[in-house]
Design a protein around this motif. Structure first.
Motif, mmCIF file in Angstrom:
data_model
loop_
_atom_site.group_PDB
_atom_site.id
_atom_site.type_symbol
_atom_site.label_atom_id
_atom_site.label_comp_id
_atom_site.label_asym_id
_atom_site.label_seq_id
_atom_site.Cartn_x
_atom_site.Cartn_y
_atom_site.Cartn_z
ATOM 1 N N ASN A 36 0.862 -1.195 0.100
ATOM 2 C CA ASN A 36 0.066 -0.186 -0.092
ATOM 3 C C ASN A 36 0.952 1.395 0.178
ATOM 4 O O ASN A 36 0.687 2.095 0.869
ATOM 5 N N ASP A 37 1.778 1.130 -1.113
ATOM 6 C CA ASP A 37 2.744 2.412 -0.959
ATOM 7 C C ASP A 37 2.813 2.841 -2.261
ATOM 8 O O ASP A 37 1.911 2.344 -3.173
ATOM 9 N N ASP A 42 6.331 -0.786 -4.008
ATOM 10 C CA ASP A 42 5.600 -2.390 -3.773
ATOM 11 C C ASP A 42 6.520 -3.350 -4.308
ATOM 12 O O ASP A 42 6.387 -4.353 -3.550
#
Length: 93
Positions: A36-37, A42
């Motif tokens: 969730n970046d 990721d």
């Protein structure tokens, strides 16, 4: 360093470790560990543990509930400078 910087450093670390027998304790952020970046974090975030294992770098993830134990474990893996060890800090951790 950020985990993305670790990717750039692997050749140097391998040379230090294998050729010159120089070992370092590293502190590496674990961006993208939860997928969730930013997209560029990721992939390395998902693969960080396996990457460290492939290069034979022992690693410890900071436990915010018991940071002393985490640091102690990382330093034990460092073994007084006889091994490179990686202290991994998750974002927000």
């Amino acid at each position: 360093m950020q985990n993305s910087g670790l990717g750039y450093s692997l050749n140097v670390l391998t040379s230090f470790n294998l050729i010159y027998d120089i070992h370092l304790p590293l502190v590496v952020s674990w961006r993208g560990h939860d997928g969730n970046d930013a997209v560029e974090h990721d992939v390395i975030g998902r693969e960080l543990p396996g990457l460290l294992d492939v290069f034979g770098l022992p690693w410890t993830v900071l436990d915010p509930q018991d940071p002393r134990r985490s640091v102690r474990e990382c330093l034990e893996q460092y073994d007084g400078g006889r091994r490179t060890s990686v202290f991994v800090v998750r974002e927000g951790g």
